[in-house]
Write a protein that holds these residues in place. Structure first.
Motif, PDB file in Angstrom:
ATOM      1  N   UNK A   1       0.633  -1.088   0.084  1.00 43.52           N
ATOM      2  CA  UNK A   1       0.056  -0.070   0.173  1.00 43.52           C
ATOM      3  C   UNK A   1       1.009   1.252   0.156  1.00 43.52           C
ATOM      4  N   UNK A   2       0.889   2.113  -1.004  1.00 37.98           N
ATOM      5  CA  UNK A   2       1.918   3.199  -1.225  1.00 37.98           C
ATOM      6  C   UNK A   2       1.412   4.384  -0.152  1.00 37.98           C
ATOM      7  N   UNK A   3       0.358   4.445   0.556  1.00 33.22           N
ATOM      8  CA  UNK A   3       0.230   5.685   1.067  1.00 33.22           C
ATOM      9  C   UNK A   3       0.696   5.278   2.949  1.00 33.22           C
ATOM     10  N   UNK A   4       1.085   4.235   2.958  1.00 29.00           N
ATOM     11  CA  UNK A   4       1.578   3.823   4.572  1.00 29.00           C
ATOM     12  C   UNK A   4       2.816   4.673   4.891  1.00 29.00           C
ATOM     13  N   UNK A   5       2.546   5.298   6.285  1.00 29.01           N
ATOM     14  CA  UNK A   5       3.535   5.984   6.631  1.00 29.01           C
ATOM     15  C   UNK A   5       4.331   5.367   7.891  1.00 29.01           C
ATOM     16  N   UNK A   6       5.722   5.671   8.141  1.00 22.90           N
ATOM     17  CA  UNK A   6       6.243   5.191   9.385  1.00 22.90           C
ATOM     18  C   UNK A   6       5.713   5.716  10.603  1.00 22.90           C
ATOM     19  N   UNK A   7       5.831   4.979  11.794  1.00 18.72           N
ATOM     20  CA  UNK A   7       5.061   5.497  12.777  1.00 18.72           C
ATOM     21  C   UNK A   7       5.462   6.850  13.467  1.00 18.72           C
ATOM     22  N   UNK A   8       4.454   7.943  13.513  1.00 19.71           N
ATOM     23  CA  UNK A   8       4.666   9.178  13.786  1.00 19.71           C
ATOM     24  C   UNK A   8       6.180   9.641  13.025  1.00 19.71           C
ATOM     25  N   UNK A   9       6.326   9.473  12.011  1.00 22.37           N
ATOM     26  CA  UNK A   9       7.612   9.895  11.225  1.00 22.37           C
ATOM     27  C   UNK A   9       7.429   9.973   9.712  1.00 22.37           C
ATOM     28  N   UNK A  10       6.247  10.379   9.471  1.00 23.33           N
ATOM     29  CA  UNK A  10       5.952  10.402   7.935  1.00 23.33           C
ATOM     30  C   UNK A  10       5.461  11.725   7.394  1.00 23.33           C
ATOM     31  N   UNK A  11       5.245  12.059   6.287  1.00 21.57           N
ATOM     32  CA  UNK A  11       4.991  13.276   5.557  1.00 21.57           C
ATOM     33  C   UNK A  11       3.780  13.840   6.546  1.00 21.57           C
ATOM     34  N   UNK A  12       2.617  13.033   6.860  1.00 18.57           N
ATOM     35  CA  UNK A  12       1.732  13.620   7.708  1.00 18.57           C
ATOM     36  C   UNK A  12       2.322  14.204   8.994  1.00 18.57           C
ATOM     37  N   UNK A  13       2.859  13.619   9.656  1.00 14.22           N
ATOM     38  CA  UNK A  13       3.515  14.057  11.009  1.00 14.22           C
ATOM     39  C   UNK A  13       4.456  15.059  10.954  1.00 14.22           C
ATOM     40  N   UNK A  14       5.426  15.354   9.746  1.00 16.12           N
ATOM     41  CA  UNK A  14       5.987  16.408   9.460  1.00 16.12           C
ATOM     42  C   UNK A  14       5.209  17.558   9.120  1.00 16.12           C
ATOM     43  N   UNK A  15       4.263  17.273   8.420  1.00 13.54           N
ATOM     44  CA  UNK A  15       3.253  18.412   8.056  1.00 13.54           C
ATOM     45  C   UNK A  15       2.534  19.025   9.549  1.00 13.54           C
ATOM     46  N   UNK A  16       1.972  18.150  10.439  1.00  9.67           N
ATOM     47  CA  UNK A  16       1.724  18.509  11.917  1.00  9.67           C
ATOM     48  C   UNK A  16       2.680  19.185  12.436  1.00  9.67           C
ATOM     49  N   UNK A  17       3.854  18.765  12.341  1.00 12.04           N
ATOM     50  CA  UNK A  17       5.069  19.524  13.311  1.00 12.04           C
ATOM     51  C   UNK A  17       5.170  20.798  12.554  1.00 12.04           C
ATOM     52  N   UNK A  18       5.107  21.118  11.440  1.00 14.01           N
ATOM     53  CA  UNK A  18       5.475  22.576  10.756  1.00 14.01           C
ATOM     54  C   UNK A  18       4.180  23.308  11.427  1.00 14.01           C
ATOM     55  N   UNK A  19       2.859  22.922  11.078  1.00 13.20           N
ATOM     56  CA  UNK A  19       1.611  23.529  11.369  1.00 13.20           C
ATOM     57  C   UNK A  19       1.663  24.111  12.819  1.00 13.20           C
ATOM     58  N   UNK A  20       2.076  23.112  13.638  1.00 12.50           N
ATOM     59  CA  UNK A  20       1.991  23.328  15.055  1.00 12.50           C
ATOM     60  C   UNK A  20       3.068  24.403  15.362  1.00 12.50           C
ATOM     61  N   UNK A  21       3.894  24.431  15.018  1.00 12.59           N
ATOM     62  CA  UNK A  21       5.153  25.299  15.412  1.00 12.59           C
ATOM     63  C   UNK A  21       4.976  26.759  14.574  1.00 12.59           C
ATOM     64  N   UNK A  22       4.366  26.721  13.314  1.00 14.55           N
ATOM     65  CA  UNK A  22       3.957  27.990  12.684  1.00 14.55           C
ATOM     66  C   UNK A  22       2.720  28.558  13.351  1.00 14.55           C
ATOM     67  N   UNK A  23       1.870  27.914  13.905  1.00 13.65           N
ATOM     68  CA  UNK A  23       0.536  28.646  14.436  1.00 13.65           C
ATOM     69  C   UNK A  23       0.653  28.599  16.118  1.00 13.65           C
ATOM     70  N   UNK A  24       1.742  27.919  16.633  1.00 14.99           N
ATOM     71  CA  UNK A  24       1.582  27.816  17.955  1.00 14.99           C
ATOM     72  C   UNK A  24       0.345  27.047  18.849  1.00 14.99           C
ATOM     73  N   UNK A  25       0.056  25.857  17.951  1.00 12.48           N
ATOM     74  CA  UNK A  25      -1.026  25.294  18.448  1.00 12.48           C
ATOM     75  C   UNK A  25      -0.902  23.741  18.335  1.00 12.48           C
ATOM     76  N   UNK A  26      -1.955  22.946  19.273  1.00 11.49           N
ATOM     77  CA  UNK A  26      -1.749  21.473  19.062  1.00 11.49           C
ATOM     78  C   UNK A  26      -2.296  21.158  17.638  1.00 11.49           C
ATOM     79  N   UNK A  27      -1.803  19.958  17.289  1.00 11.52           N
ATOM     80  CA  UNK A  27      -2.340  19.529  15.889  1.00 11.52           C
ATOM     81  C   UNK A  27      -2.460  17.907  16.225  1.00 11.52           C
ATOM     82  N   UNK A  28      -3.798  17.664  15.528  1.00 10.10           N
ATOM     83  CA  UNK A  28      -4.159  15.981  15.774  1.00 10.10           C
ATOM     84  C   UNK A  28      -4.518  15.771  14.536  1.00 10.10           C
TER      85      UNK A  28
END
Length: 271
Positions: A1-28
């Motif tokens: 399955x091509x869209x699977x991501x490693x545990x809390x270490x894939x593109x979705x988590x990287x996006x969440x980190x960027x967004x959280x630090x940029x906006x100063x908020x929690x991201x789920x």
């Protein structure tokens, strides 16, 4: 399955980190997890020696929680699977539902006027689930068991957050582009009904066991139609359960509306 991501270490988590630090908020945010090795940084239900780490690894329907500083606080794995999860080979999270303390800071007037604004730190207990977690397990458990609702009450949750891909209950109309686009109130009402234990805790006969602060429910749901015949309910919502036992729809997107729901809710953390 091509869209699977490693545990809390894939593109979705990287996006969440960027967004959280940029906006100063929690991201789920939810993502399809491949636990192919003991992953370390996530708190809840991280990969362990019991996971199948050979071959393709173990698949989970997961959600990652990131702090305003970009730290991964929790990697939650969906506990109750829907038939679609099973079709793409997902395994249920073994640790059950999640509840974690999230720290918030806000500027409030200082007691000394000349001091201006002061930082006030608040901790909220946040119960976390994904979509089917709100339903009876496997649609076989008694409706009145209210597994997730009772979990939230047992952990004295101030807020409930659920990423979702909830299907439309109005399948015949969901594809009609000419119908009025409004929230799918039937679905929102069902979500609230599944949280009946939240209401009951405010009406308990024993005053010492009554909750004295509101509970906020956040449902972030997918919208639109997939593959021509799979319609999602949309209607991302914020619901406030008040101390008098009432439930108020604070804000909602429409059923077919793709957008950002921004709202303010009044709350006080549990003592």
């Amino acid at each position: 399955m091509p869209y699977l991501e490693p545990t809390a270490n894939g593109p979705t988590t990287e996006w969440a980190r960027r967004t959280a630090t940029k906006l100063g908020c929690h991201v789920i945010v939810g993502y399809p997890e491949l636990a192919s090795a003991p992953a370390a940084s996530a708190r809840q239900d991280s990969a362990t020696e019991n996971d199948d780490v050979s071959g393709s690894g173990t698949i989970y329907n997961a959600a990652v929680v990131v702090s305003p500083s970009g730290e991964v606080l929790c990697n939650y794995r969906k506990h109750f699977l829907y038939e679609a999860d099973e079709r793409w080979g997902a395994s249920p999270g073994r640790d059950g539902f999640a509840c974690l303390d999230l720290e918030f800071s806000q500027k409030t007037p200082d007691k000394q006027p000349e001091s201006g604004l002061a930082d006030r730190h608040t901790s909220l207990k946040v119960a976390l689930g994904i979509c089917m977690d709100l339903n009876p397990k496997g649609f076989v458990a008694p409706f009145e068991k209210f597994e997730f609702g009772n979990f939230a009450v047992a952990h004295n949750a101030d807020m409930i957050v659920m990423p979702m891909a909830w299907l439309s209950a109005e399948k015949q109309d969901a594809h009609d582009e000419h119908r009025e686009d409004v929230p799918e109130y039937r679905t929102i009402s069902y979500w609230a009904r599944r949280l009946t234990p939240i209401v009951r805790q405010y009406l308990h006969a024993d005053l010492s066991r009554r909750k004295r602060t509101p509970t906020i429910f956040i449902a972030a749901n997918r919208c639109g139609v997939e593959d021509g015949d799979t319609a999602y309910a949309g209607s991302t919502s914020a619901v406030s359960f008040a101390v008098d036992g009432s439930a108020q729809l604070v804000a909602s997107l429409n059923a077919r509306e793709e957008g950002l729901l921004s709202t303010t809710v009044d709350y006080e953390p549990s003592p």
